[in-house]
Each structure stands twice: as structure tokens, then as C-alpha cells.
Design a protein around this motif. Structure first.
Motif, PDB file in Angstrom:
ATOM      1  N   UNK A   1       0.819  -1.191   0.000  1.00 55.87           N
ATOM      2  CA  UNK A   1       0.000   0.000   0.000  1.00 55.87           C
ATOM      3  C   UNK A   1       0.865   1.258   0.000  1.00 55.87           C
ATOM      4  N   UNK A   2       2.151   1.080   0.248  1.00 57.38           N
ATOM      5  CA  UNK A   2       3.089   2.199   0.303  1.00 57.38           C
ATOM      6  C   UNK A   2       3.575   2.545  -1.101  1.00 57.38           C
ATOM      7  N   UNK A   3       4.060   3.779  -1.250  1.00 61.92           N
ATOM      8  CA  UNK A   3       4.669   4.104  -2.532  1.00 61.92           C
ATOM      9  C   UNK A   3       6.048   3.445  -2.616  1.00 61.92           C
ATOM     10  N   UNK A   4       6.629   3.476  -3.785  1.00 62.33           N
ATOM     11  CA  UNK A   4       7.887   2.760  -4.037  1.00 62.33           C
ATOM     12  C   UNK A   4       8.998   3.224  -3.114  1.00 62.33           C
TER      13      UNK A   4
ATOM     14  N   UNK B   1      12.594   1.965   1.541  1.00 61.28           N
ATOM     15  CA  UNK B   1      13.107   2.282   2.886  1.00 61.28           C
ATOM     16  C   UNK B   1      12.740   1.173   3.860  1.00 61.28           C
ATOM     17  N   UNK B   2      11.497   0.750   3.862  1.00 56.47           N
ATOM     18  CA  UNK B   2      11.064  -0.292   4.790  1.00 56.47           C
ATOM     19  C   UNK B   2      11.802  -1.602   4.531  1.00 56.47           C
ATOM     20  N   UNK B   3      11.964  -1.964   3.288  1.00 52.23           N
ATOM     21  CA  UNK B   3      12.691  -3.191   2.954  1.00 52.23           C
ATOM     22  C   UNK B   3      14.137  -3.110   3.414  1.00 52.23           C
ATOM     23  N   UNK B   4      14.743  -1.964   3.247  1.00 52.67           N
ATOM     24  CA  UNK B   4      16.129  -1.786   3.685  1.00 52.67           C
ATOM     25  C   UNK B   4      16.230  -1.869   5.202  1.00 52.67           C
TER      26      UNK B   4
END
Length: 191
Positions: free
Chosen positions: A3-6, A11-14
Motif C-alpha cells: 500500500x506504500x509508494x515505491x 526504505x522499509x525493505x532496507x
């Protein structure tokens, strides 16, 4: 996460990968795969892995400061606010997302990556110092208490509590460290 933008997904994945694998183990390819983003998207938003890692570390540091600030400005005396911070709900077994980065030599040797960590721990120590000074001035702590040294000790108790919890596989280690520190502080007020 989708649901987040790219940019937010990157950032979250990192953040997650830094947590799980450390800086060296966090490849741009792994970040892109977890975020569901292509290489072009990553480099559209960030200059490269160090820039993205800095954004992820900064986000973790900001969240830590926001959670601490909520306890520091909550109801009660200065000493009760310190206790609220120490006792606030945490995933003790998971550890501190900022403190854990201090164990990553690749993060600590890079001044750009280290800076948000240093700034966050300095902020935390300063805020605790101010609260402990107020508690001492209010007569809740011994007049001879050194607020700055005590604040540094409390930051160490929190970080060490995470280590104890992870080492024993039980959040009880964290809770015991916190309650021990609070008992010492309370006794300081009885002098």
C-alpha cells in the motif's frame, strides 16, 4: 507494504534487511526484490545503497526518538516519565533497531551511516539528563546524583537489557534490568 509508494517500500525493505542481514548482507538486489521495485526505481529515489541505508537508519532513529518522546512528555513527575520510558512496551527479543546497528562494523565505519545513530543516542541521553535533573531538583532523587552519568547508565541498561533478553530467549532479562535500574534510582531518592 504494497500500500506504500515505491520510495517507502524501499526504505522499509532496507530497514528489515539491515536488521536481518547487516549492511554487507543487504544487497541492492535483495532490497529491490523485497520492495517489489526495479533497479530503475531504486536509483530514481536514491543515489545508491549507502543513500538508501542512510534513509532507512534515519527512519529507525526517528521512530525511536518519537516513541521515547511520548514517554518523556506523558503524565506524572519527571521520575515517573523516566520509568514510563524504561517500562514502555518493546519487543525485547527483537532488540533495538538503532542500537543493534552499532554492532555492524560497516555501518560504524561510515560517518554518514553512523551519524543518525550517534545523534539519536546523544538526544536520548540529553532528554534523560534533563528529566533526571528535574527529578533531583524536585527532591525525588539524591542531591548528589549526577544526572548525565545516570542518563548514560540508563541508556546502557536499555541496550544491555535487549542483549540479555536475546541471549536468554526471554523478555524477562530486559524487564529485570529495567526494574533493577529503577530500584537503584528509587533508593537514590531515599538518601
Amino acid at each position: 507494504m504494497y500500500g506504500m509508494d515505491t520510495r517507502e517500500r524501499l526504505i522499509q525493505s532496507t530497514r528489515e534487511l539491515l536488521w536481518e542481514r547487516g549492511y554487507v548482507g543487504t544487497s541492492p538486489k535483495a532490497i529491490q526484490e523485497r520492495a517489489g521495485a526495479g533497479q530503475g526505481s531504486m536509483y530514481h529515489h536514491f543515489r545508491g545503497k549507502p543513500d538508501l541505508a542512510r534513509a532507512a537508519i534515519e527512519r529507525s532513529a526517528t521512530e525511536l526518538r518519537d516513541r521515547a518522546q511520548a514517554a518523556f512528555t506523558g503524565p506524572g513527575t519527571a521520575l515517573e516519565q523516566v520509568a514510563a520510558y524504561l517500562r514502555r512496551e518493546r519487543d525485547a527479543l527483537k532488540g533495538c533497531p538503532v542500537g543493534r546497528l552499532t554492532q555492524d562494523p560497516d555501518v560504524m565505519k561510515d560517518p554518514e551511516l553512523r551519524e543518525p545513530i550517534e545523534r539519536t543516542f546523544a538526544w536520548l541521553t540529553d532528554r534523560l539528563t534533563a528529566l533526571l535533573t528535574r527529578a533531583r531538583d524536585d527532591g525525588d532523587l539524591a542531591a548528589g546524583l549526577d544526572p548525565e552519568a545516570t542518563a548514560a547508565a540508563l541508556v546502557a541498561v536499555v541496550q544491555g537489557g535487549y542483549v540479555l533478553a536475546r541471549a536468554t530467549g526471554s523478555a524477562a532479562g530486559y524487564a529485570q534490568a529495567v526494574e533493577g535500574a529503577l530500584a537503584l534510582l528509587t533508593r537514590q531518592g531515599e538518601d
